[in-house]
Design an enzyme around this catalytic site. Structure first.
Site, PDB file in Angstrom:
ATOM      1  N   ARG A  90       1.036  -1.236  -0.108  1.00 50.79           N
ATOM      2  CA  ARG A  90      -0.070   0.028   0.084  1.00 50.79           C
ATOM      3  C   ARG A  90       1.008   1.318   0.039  1.00 50.79           C
ATOM      4  O   ARG A  90       0.443   2.355  -0.880  1.00 50.79           O
ATOM      5  CB  ARG A  90      -0.807  -0.008   1.403  1.00 50.79           C
ATOM      6  N   ASN A 144     -10.320  -4.874  -0.195  1.00 53.16           N
ATOM      7  CA  ASN A 144     -10.336  -3.967  -0.978  1.00 53.16           C
ATOM      8  C   ASN A 144      -9.426  -3.867  -2.375  1.00 53.16           C
ATOM      9  O   ASN A 144      -8.608  -4.875  -2.552  1.00 53.16           O
ATOM     10  CB  ASN A 144      -9.658  -2.666  -0.392  1.00 53.16           C
ATOM     11  N   CYS A 165     -19.008  -2.670   3.573  1.00 55.60           N
ATOM     12  CA  CYS A 165     -18.260  -1.555   3.562  1.00 55.60           C
ATOM     13  C   CYS A 165     -18.933  -0.664   4.876  1.00 55.60           C
ATOM     14  O   CYS A 165     -19.953  -0.793   5.183  1.00 55.60           O
ATOM     15  CB  CYS A 165     -18.224  -0.714   2.484  1.00 55.60           C
ATOM     16  N   ASP A 166     -17.942  -0.114   5.354  1.00 57.24           N
ATOM     17  CA  ASP A 166     -18.464   0.662   6.560  1.00 57.24           C
ATOM     18  C   ASP A 166     -18.504   2.260   6.432  1.00 57.24           C
ATOM     19  O   ASP A 166     -19.231   2.822   7.240  1.00 57.24           O
ATOM     20  CB  ASP A 166     -17.329   0.717   7.747  1.00 57.24           C
ATOM     21  N   HIS A 195     -17.134   3.298  -2.304  1.00 54.84           N
ATOM     22  CA  HIS A 195     -16.623   4.381  -2.008  1.00 54.84           C
ATOM     23  C   HIS A 195     -16.666   5.695  -3.248  1.00 54.84           C
ATOM     24  O   HIS A 195     -15.956   6.327  -3.427  1.00 54.84           O
ATOM     25  CB  HIS A 195     -15.089   4.135  -2.186  1.00 54.84           C
ATOM     26  N   TYR A 244     -15.144   9.427   0.585  1.00 54.74           N
ATOM     27  CA  TYR A 244     -14.363   9.121  -0.363  1.00 54.74           C
ATOM     28  C   TYR A 244     -14.468  10.009  -1.681  1.00 54.74           C
ATOM     29  O   TYR A 244     -13.553  10.205  -2.690  1.00 54.74           O
ATOM     30  CB  TYR A 244     -14.224   7.607  -0.881  1.00 54.74           C
ATOM     31  N   ARG A 265      -0.507   7.548   4.403  1.00 50.45           N
ATOM     32  CA  ARG A 265      -1.358   6.668   5.032  1.00 50.45           C
ATOM     33  C   ARG A 265      -0.863   5.318   5.149  1.00 50.45           C
ATOM     34  O   ARG A 265      -0.674   4.925   6.324  1.00 50.45           O
ATOM     35  CB  ARG A 265      -2.795   6.852   4.598  1.00 50.45           C
TER      36      ARG A 265
END
Length: 440
Positions: A90, A144, A165-166, A195, A244, A265
């Site tokens: 990531r 994801n 998804c939250d 998103h 998002y 991040r």
């Protein structure tokens, strides 16, 4: 009932386990098998779960394995939360994209495409093993990019894979709270892709209460999305976008904030989790989680001048409650309505039937079935169809190994502004990630 967690050494697994510990009804999950390719992470999370279950009556039995087939045998549900390439991957996705002046977020833009290109082949392979070893299992996907991966797995498993998804959960909770409505009684007219969705209505007893919020500038500026997008933009849209969408509506500001940040991040989370896995315990997990939640989308909030997250938004997750509600509904035929990632059917006419979309669904023993929603406005149609086109090229590249399709995936995405940039991105990602060797 047996639940298999794929990516069982992942940091957020204790959230799922905590939700299971609170379920004492008949037909609950009684056995949990953790599967991961990293035995050390499995052991660390297994220890946290043991601490978390101490003193809890009827806690599910937890086992762990690095053998996928062993993990899947006898599973009623499989929860997929794998991370191909780990947090190092990531961080690399973010770094490569930002060097080209485009976004590297793990589900949005160039970073999301890179993550999808290396994740889809693994997810499809896992789906094939599930079809072979546990054909009756229901798969709950949180891997994801969730919508893209769910669509890839659905080509093998059909409607037995459902993405969660939250983000819509948090959005609906915040808006319902502002309107004085019970989130469990309100129907959220929400639609789009993972998103990439918009809340266009909040119906309570048949009445849409969202216009009341949109007409109140003070209330609009008092919650996360209002501070992030600004009341004027929300009123212009006549809707509340998923958080998002800040990457799209304020892309220049977001990219600048990420480039100026001390670390991305992904790099931050990698450093944080290395410390946790080096000395794992329930106490350190809780402290690490609290810090993680407090810094969520920090660069975006800084770019928007949105300030710190509200106290009530720091409660982690939400996805684990969606997963639990989904399992209950299917296993016990307890019909409920949840916002999920499922095959479109005829819900959004601008997309074909097999496209995975994020919409409210009624869930029961027969699975999740999308409900009718308001038609998407033209501006939303443009974004949704463009992003879905890019996702489809990711799927084509993963299936065929086509470099041309991979370049097209980058180039078609609304947040990548040049075919030349798309080509350079692919070259850089192939050099960075061994898993993308099939595109060399």
């Amino acid at each position: 009932m047996k639940l298999t967690i794929l990516g069982g050494g992942g940091f957020r697994v204790p959230l799922v386990h905590r939700a299971l510990l609170g379920d004492h009804a008949e037909g609950r999950v009684t056995r949990v098998t953790l599967y991961d390719v990293d035995a050390g992470r499995l052991a660390a999370i297994g220890g946290v779960l043991a601490e978390q279950a101490a003193g809890v009556p009827d806690a599910p039995e937890v086992t762990a394995t690095t053998d996928l087939d062993e993990a899947l045998r006898g599973a009623d549900f499989a929860f997929s939360a794998i991370r191909v390439g780990g947090l190092a991957g990531r961080a690399a996705d973010e770094r490569v994209a930002l060097a080209e002046g485009v976004l590297g977020q793990e589900t949005v833009g160039a970073g999301g495409i890179a993550y999808g290109l290396r994740t889809v082949p693994v997810a499809v392979s896992v789906a094939r093993r599930i079809a072979e070893v546990a054909p009756d299992a229901w798969v709950i996907n949180f891997t994801n990019p969730a919508g893209l991966v769910t669509e890839a797995m659905s080509r093998v498993l059909g409607d037995r894979v459902i993405g969660i998804c939250d983000s819509p959960v948090g959005l609906g909770r915040r808006v319902a709270r502002l309107l004085g409505a019970d989130p469990d009684r309100a129907f959220l007219d929400y639609a789009g892709l993972n998103h990439l969705g918009w809340l266009r209505g909040v119906r309570v007893d048949g009445r849409d209460e969202l216009p009341r919020l949109l007409a109140d500038p003070e209330a609009l500026g008092s919650f996360e999305e209002g501070r992030l997008f600004g009341p004027e933009w929300l009123r212009s849209l006549g809707a509340v976008p998923n958080e998002y969408l800040h990457y799209y509506y304020f892309n220049r500001e977001a990219v600048l904030a990420y480039r100026e940040a001390r670390r991305t991040r992904g790099a931050y989370l990698r450093e944080q989790q290395e410390a946790f896995y080096g000395s794992p315990s329930l106490a350190t997990w809780r402290a690490t989680l609290a810090e993680r939640e407090a810094t969520y989308m920090a660069a975006n909030r800084e770019a928007a001048g949105a300030g710190e997250r509200a106290e009530e938004d720091l409660e982690p997750g939400g996805y684990e409650q969606v997963a639990l509600a989904l399992m209950r509904a299917v296993a016990r035929d307890e019909r409920t309505t949840l916002i999920l990632n499922v095959r479109n059917g005829t819900t959004l006419p601008v997309l074909d039937a097999d496209a995975v979309v994020e919409v409210p669904c009624v869930v029961g023993a027969g699975g999740a079935h999308p409900l009718s929603v308001s038609p998407l406005p033209d501006h939303a149609v443009g974004l949704v169809t463009a992003v879905k086109a890019a996702e489809r090229e990711v799927l084509a590249a993963a299936e065929s190994g086509s470099r041309q399709a991979a370049v097209k995936a980058f180039a078609l995405h609304p947040l990548v502004d040049s075919v030349s940039v798309a080509r350079r991105l692919l070259d850089a990602y192939v050099n960075e990630h061994p898993a993308l060797g099939y595109l060399a």
